[in-house]
Design an enzyme around this catalytic site. Structure first.
Site, PDB file in Angstrom:
ATOM      1  N   TYR A  86       1.962   3.283  -1.681  1.00 32.04           N
ATOM      2  CA  TYR A  86       1.348   4.148  -0.877  1.00 32.04           C
ATOM      3  C   TYR A  86       1.925   3.595   0.182  1.00 32.04           C
ATOM      4  O   TYR A  86       2.719   3.933   0.919  1.00 32.04           O
ATOM      5  CB  TYR A  86      -0.113   3.543  -1.052  1.00 32.04           C
ATOM      6  CG  TYR A  86      -0.635   4.030  -0.009  1.00 32.04           C
ATOM      7  CD1 TYR A  86      -0.621   5.558   0.570  1.00 32.04           C
ATOM      8  CD2 TYR A  86      -0.773   3.261   1.149  1.00 32.04           C
ATOM      9  CE1 TYR A  86      -1.768   6.301   1.773  1.00 32.04           C
ATOM     10  CE2 TYR A  86      -2.186   3.488   2.753  1.00 32.04           C
ATOM     11  CZ  TYR A  86      -2.152   4.789   2.495  1.00 32.04           C
ATOM     12  OH  TYR A  86      -2.414   5.561   3.558  1.00 32.04           O
ATOM     13  N   SER A 123       0.682   4.169   8.442  1.00 30.30           N
ATOM     14  CA  SER A 123      -0.822   3.777   8.563  1.00 30.30           C
ATOM     15  C   SER A 123      -0.680   2.121   8.718  1.00 30.30           C
ATOM     16  O   SER A 123       1.013   2.283   8.494  1.00 30.30           O
ATOM     17  CB  SER A 123      -1.184   3.884   7.077  1.00 30.30           C
ATOM     18  OG  SER A 123      -2.004   2.809   6.584  1.00 30.30           O
ATOM     19  N   GLY A 151      -4.779  18.510   6.379  1.00 27.53           N
ATOM     20  CA  GLY A 151      -5.214  17.526   5.413  1.00 27.53           C
ATOM     21  C   GLY A 151      -7.069  17.405   6.387  1.00 27.53           C
ATOM     22  O   GLY A 151      -7.281  16.399   6.046  1.00 27.53           O
ATOM     23  N   ILE A 188      -9.988  11.324   8.575  1.00 26.54           N
ATOM     24  CA  ILE A 188      -9.536  11.514   9.455  1.00 26.54           C
ATOM     25  C   ILE A 188      -9.369  12.560   9.833  1.00 26.54           C
ATOM     26  O   ILE A 188      -9.734  13.358  11.709  1.00 26.54           O
ATOM     27  CB  ILE A 188      -8.584  10.392   9.681  1.00 26.54           C
ATOM     28  CG1 ILE A 188      -9.376   9.525   9.245  1.00 26.54           C
ATOM     29  CG2 ILE A 188      -8.034   9.688  11.052  1.00 26.54           C
ATOM     30  CD1 ILE A 188      -8.159   7.553   9.136  1.00 26.54           C
TER      31      ILE A 188
END
Length: 320
Positions: free
Chosen positions: A185, A160, A31, A36
């Site tokens: 999530y 996260s 990614g 980020i």
């Protein structure tokens, strides 16, 4: 078990703006074409290392490569196609690196869906769990020989802050009975972080030189993130609106600091957790004790077995 020593133990001064050189090393950032991940790649490119962006979208990856090269003189940066939603494609993605060794992979890519409708990958897995966790779990398997060939290979897993308030439902990992987007999530990111710690335990047991480190970026807003056209363009109005939030959170450039340090700092060892300094939301990287759901070794071991069954691969195979 992951270390629970006090934060910052055995680490020296670290300047996020004066990174050590990493000439001759190669890093993969999943990614890495946006968000980020883009800033992780840009900052690592400034060390002289070769940086490879893993991305599903070749056009966006080309734009990210061009942006990095415009800001980092003589940047060694390229991209490969990487689709974490398609488990059968990951072996080919690893082969396309065309490397004899890989010094670090940053498992950064992820998705977060807000819609109430549950989505699935083409493999039939709930999309957030499938992409955020299972895709990286399987990718680690295919990268194992390259990481083991490096003097001190590193697997850096980006979790996260949302994960710290969740617990896994080991009987419903794919949210077939209880799908709520925010909870699903958070649990997918908790699964990633538990994977990172369990991977390190298995690497240590095997006597491997490869290290597994877990990070999370804190809170990051586009309105606090510097422009990188065409990757991200921040207008004056957006910047001004975001200023009050800067007391608690930060831009995505600063959110990249924890992963960058986990890749580069020679004092960091496996099984550690690195987060932003201030309340885990903003600031320079700081080591934190591994506590609560993150320290649940039984859940991590059960998750590992379930993930192996769902993907058909074993990540530590070849990392010894």
């Amino acid at each position: 078990m992951p270390s629970t020593a006090p934060p910052e133990a055995s680490t020296g001064p670290w300047d996020v703006h004066r990174l050590p050189r990493a000439d001759g090393k190669t890093f993969l950032v999943t990614g890495g074409n946006a968000g980020i991940g883009y800033f992780v790649a840009e900052q690592l490119a400034g060390t002289g290392a070769t940086v490879v962006l893993g991305s599903r979208d070749a056009g966006r990856a080309d734009a990210a490569v061009a942006s990095i090269r415009s800001r980092v003189p003589d940047a060694r940066v390229r991209h490969i196609r990487l689709d974490l939603a398609d488990l059968s494609s990951l072996e080919a993605s690893a082969d396309s690196l065309r490397l004899e060794r890989l010094d670090a992979v940053v498992h950064n890519a992820g998705v977060k869906y807000d819609q109430p409708t549950r989505r699935e990958t083409g493999d039939g897995h709930e999309a957030m769990f499938g992409i955020n966790h299972l895709g990286h779990f399987a990718l680690t398997h295919w990268l194992a020989p390259l990481l083991a060939a490096a003097p001190e290979g590193r697997v850096v897993t980006t979790g996260s802050f949302a994960a710290t308030s969740e617990r896994l439902d080991l009987d419903d990992l794919e949210s077939t009975r209880d799908y709520r987007p925010d909870r699903t999530y958070g649990r997918s990111k908790l699964a990633q972080m538990l994977f990172g710690f369990e991977l390190d335990r298995r690497l240590r047991a095997a006597g491997s030189r490869v290290r597994s480190v877990v990070t999370h970026p804190g809170g990051a807003l586009d309105s606090l993130t510097p422009s990188r056209p065409p990757i991200h363009v921040r207008g004056t109005g957006e910047r001004l609106r975001g200023l009050p939030a800067g007391v608690l959170v930060q831009g995505k450039d600063a959110a990249a600091w924890t992963a960058v340090r986990a890749v580069l700092d020679p004092a960091i060892t496996g099984g550690q957790l690195w987060t932003p300094r201030l309340f885990g939301l903003r600031g320079t990287p700081r080591r934190q004790p591994v506590r609560g759901p993150l320290a649940d070794t039984e859940a991590a071991a059960r998750l590992w077995s379930a993930s192996r069954d769902l993907t058909g691969v074993e990540p530590e195979s070849g990392l010894g």
